[in-house]
Design a protein around this motif. Structure first.
Motif, PDB file in Angstrom:
ATOM      1  N   ALA A 153      47.639  -2.109  -7.829  1.00  0.00           N
ATOM      2  CA  ALA A 153      46.305  -1.584  -8.114  1.00  0.00           C
ATOM      3  C   ALA A 153      46.394  -0.135  -8.582  1.00  0.00           C
ATOM      4  N   LEU A 154      47.207   0.658  -7.905  1.00  0.00           N
ATOM      5  CA  LEU A 154      47.391   2.052  -8.315  1.00  0.00           C
ATOM      6  C   LEU A 154      47.996   2.134  -9.713  1.00  0.00           C
ATOM      7  N   LEU A 155      48.964   1.286  -9.980  1.00  0.00           N
ATOM      8  CA  LEU A 155      49.570   1.259 -11.312  1.00  0.00           C
ATOM      9  C   LEU A 155      48.523   0.899 -12.367  1.00  0.00           C
ATOM     10  N   GLY A 156      47.653  -0.044 -12.033  1.00  0.00           N
ATOM     11  CA  GLY A 156      46.577  -0.418 -12.942  1.00  0.00           C
ATOM     12  C   GLY A 156      45.618   0.734 -13.232  1.00  0.00           C
ATOM     13  N   LEU A 157      45.536   1.661 -12.288  1.00  0.00           N
ATOM     14  CA  LEU A 157      44.704   2.852 -12.481  1.00  0.00           C
ATOM     15  C   LEU A 157      45.474   3.980 -13.154  1.00  0.00           C
ATOM     16  N   GLY A 158      46.757   3.719 -13.439  1.00  0.00           N
ATOM     17  CA  GLY A 158      47.562   4.725 -14.129  1.00  0.00           C
ATOM     18  C   GLY A 158      48.379   5.626 -13.224  1.00  0.00           C
ATOM     19  N   PHE A 159      48.543   5.249 -11.970  1.00  0.00           N
ATOM     20  CA  PHE A 159      49.292   6.080 -11.023  1.00  0.00           C
ATOM     21  C   PHE A 159      50.567   5.378 -10.574  1.00  0.00           C
ATOM     22  N   THR A 160      51.640   6.138 -10.511  1.00  0.00           N
ATOM     23  CA  THR A 160      52.919   5.597 -10.067  1.00  0.00           C
ATOM     24  C   THR A 160      53.142   5.895  -8.589  1.00  0.00           C
ATOM     25  N   GLY A 161      54.088   5.179  -8.011  1.00  0.00           N
ATOM     26  CA  GLY A 161      54.469   5.450  -6.635  1.00  0.00           C
ATOM     27  C   GLY A 161      54.975   6.864  -6.466  1.00  0.00           C
ATOM     28  N   ALA A 162      55.669   7.377  -7.483  1.00  0.00           N
ATOM     29  CA  ALA A 162      56.180   8.752  -7.416  1.00  0.00           C
ATOM     30  C   ALA A 162      55.033   9.755  -7.320  1.00  0.00           C
ATOM     31  N   GLN A 163      53.924   9.477  -8.003  1.00  0.00           N
ATOM     32  CA  GLN A 163      52.771  10.370  -7.916  1.00  0.00           C
ATOM     33  C   GLN A 163      52.168  10.351  -6.511  1.00  0.00           C
ATOM     34  N   VAL A 164      52.094   9.177  -5.922  1.00  0.00           N
ATOM     35  CA  VAL A 164      51.572   9.072  -4.554  1.00  0.00           C
ATOM     36  C   VAL A 164      52.493   9.824  -3.601  1.00  0.00           C
ATOM     37  N   GLU A 165      53.790   9.637  -3.756  1.00  0.00           N
ATOM     38  CA  GLU A 165      54.738  10.330  -2.890  1.00  0.00           C
ATOM     39  C   GLU A 165      54.632  11.845  -3.043  1.00  0.00           C
ATOM     40  N   ALA A 166      54.408  12.327  -4.267  1.00  0.00           N
ATOM     41  CA  ALA A 166      54.233  13.768  -4.491  1.00  0.00           C
ATOM     42  C   ALA A 166      52.969  14.271  -3.805  1.00  0.00           C
TER      43      ALA A 166
ATOM     44  N   SER B 226      48.203  -6.230   0.619  1.00  0.00           N
ATOM     45  CA  SER B 226      49.630  -6.052   0.878  1.00  0.00           C
ATOM     46  C   SER B 226      50.076  -4.766   0.195  1.00  0.00           C
ATOM     47  N   ALA B 227      51.228  -4.266   0.586  1.00  0.00           N
ATOM     48  CA  ALA B 227      51.768  -3.066  -0.058  1.00  0.00           C
ATOM     49  C   ALA B 227      51.941  -3.329  -1.554  1.00  0.00           C
ATOM     50  N   ARG B 228      52.362  -4.512  -1.911  1.00  0.00           N
ATOM     51  CA  ARG B 228      52.539  -4.885  -3.323  1.00  0.00           C
ATOM     52  C   ARG B 228      51.214  -4.813  -4.072  1.00  0.00           C
ATOM     53  N   GLN B 229      50.174  -5.413  -3.511  1.00  0.00           N
ATOM     54  CA  GLN B 229      48.865  -5.395  -4.153  1.00  0.00           C
ATOM     55  C   GLN B 229      48.356  -3.955  -4.319  1.00  0.00           C
ATOM     56  N   LEU B 230      48.524  -3.146  -3.297  1.00  0.00           N
ATOM     57  CA  LEU B 230      48.065  -1.758  -3.357  1.00  0.00           C
ATOM     58  C   LEU B 230      48.788  -0.989  -4.448  1.00  0.00           C
ATOM     59  N   ARG B 231      50.089  -1.137  -4.515  1.00  0.00           N
ATOM     60  CA  ARG B 231      50.869  -0.422  -5.522  1.00  0.00           C
ATOM     61  C   ARG B 231      50.541  -0.896  -6.939  1.00  0.00           C
TER      62      ARG B 231
ATOM     63  N   ALA C 233      42.692 -10.032  -5.668  1.00  0.00           N
ATOM     64  CA  ALA C 233      42.846 -11.285  -6.421  1.00  0.00           C
ATOM     65  C   ALA C 233      44.254 -11.470  -6.983  1.00  0.00           C
ATOM     66  N   ILE C 234      45.121 -10.487  -6.798  1.00  0.00           N
ATOM     67  CA  ILE C 234      46.495 -10.585  -7.320  1.00  0.00           C
ATOM     68  C   ILE C 234      47.284 -11.553  -6.465  1.00  0.00           C
TER      69      ILE C 234
ATOM     70  N   TYR D  70      56.402   2.051   4.753  1.00  0.00           N
ATOM     71  CA  TYR D  70      56.732   0.927   5.627  1.00  0.00           C
ATOM     72  C   TYR D  70      55.578   0.017   6.027  1.00  0.00           C
ATOM     73  N   ALA D  71      54.344   0.441   5.832  1.00  0.00           N
ATOM     74  CA  ALA D  71      53.236  -0.452   6.175  1.00  0.00           C
ATOM     75  C   ALA D  71      53.278  -1.664   5.247  1.00  0.00           C
ATOM     76  N   THR D  72      53.022  -2.818   5.796  1.00  0.00           N
ATOM     77  CA  THR D  72      53.053  -4.032   4.977  1.00  0.00           C
ATOM     78  C   THR D  72      51.661  -4.454   4.531  1.00  0.00           C
ATOM     79  N   ILE D  73      50.641  -4.010   5.257  1.00  0.00           N
ATOM     80  CA  ILE D  73      49.259  -4.274   4.857  1.00  0.00           C
ATOM     81  C   ILE D  73      48.435  -2.998   5.019  1.00  0.00           C
ATOM     82  N   PHE D  74      47.408  -2.900   4.191  1.00  0.00           N
ATOM     83  CA  PHE D  74      46.507  -1.759   4.227  1.00  0.00           C
ATOM     84  C   PHE D  74      45.072  -2.257   4.254  1.00  0.00           C
ATOM     85  N   PRO D  75      44.334  -2.006   5.341  1.00  0.00           N
ATOM     86  CA  PRO D  75      42.900  -2.294   5.311  1.00  0.00           C
ATOM     87  C   PRO D  75      42.211  -1.233   4.457  1.00  0.00           C
ATOM     88  N   ARG D  76      41.073  -1.562   3.893  1.00  0.00           N
ATOM     89  CA  ARG D  76      40.368  -0.630   3.009  1.00  0.00           C
ATOM     90  C   ARG D  76      40.045   0.675   3.727  1.00  0.00           C
ATOM     91  N   HIS D  77      39.752   0.615   5.016  1.00  0.00           N
ATOM     92  CA  HIS D  77      39.372   1.805   5.761  1.00  0.00           C
ATOM     93  C   HIS D  77      40.573   2.593   6.313  1.00  0.00           C
TER      94      HIS D  77
END
Length: 97
Positions: A28-41, A21-26, A96-97, A62-69
């Motif tokens: 995960a990125l936060l867990g790696l030390g990256f913020t949404g603002a960094q992705v947007e940049a 889900s978008a929540r899980q992806l975000r 697993a979140i 706006y995507a609600t799900i992201f496949p790994r590929h």
């Protein structure tokens, strides 16, 4: 003896990973030390046509799900300096979140 191509094996594994889900992806990125603002940049600084950047921005927002590929995953991961293995590990943890 059977020889398995490690690149092909990794791709098969990625194709079998659950979508996030978008929540899980975000998270995960936060867990790696990256913020949404960094992705947007990173999206804003992508080379190429403005339409491609806008499409990436729409996918991110706006995507609600992201496949790994999903193409955006590899593009943003590379822009943030992540290896495919780091993305895979974070992906499985986020599932697993």
């Amino acid at each position: 003896m059977i020889t398995i191509d490690p690149i092909k094996a990794a791709q098969i594994q990625r194709d079998s990973m659950p979508a996030l889900s978008a929540r899980q992806l975000r998270l995960a990125l936060l867990g790696l030390g990256f913020t949404g603002a960094q992705v947007e940049a990173e999206i804003a600084s992508m080379p190429g046509a403005e339409a491609a950047r806008e499409a990436a921005r729409i996918e991110w927002e706006y995507a609600t799900i992201f496949p790994r590929h999903h193409p955006l995953i590899g593009t943003i991961g590379a822009a943030l300096g992540l290896t495919e293995a780091q993305i895979d590990n974070a992906w499985l943890a986020a599932a697993a979140i």
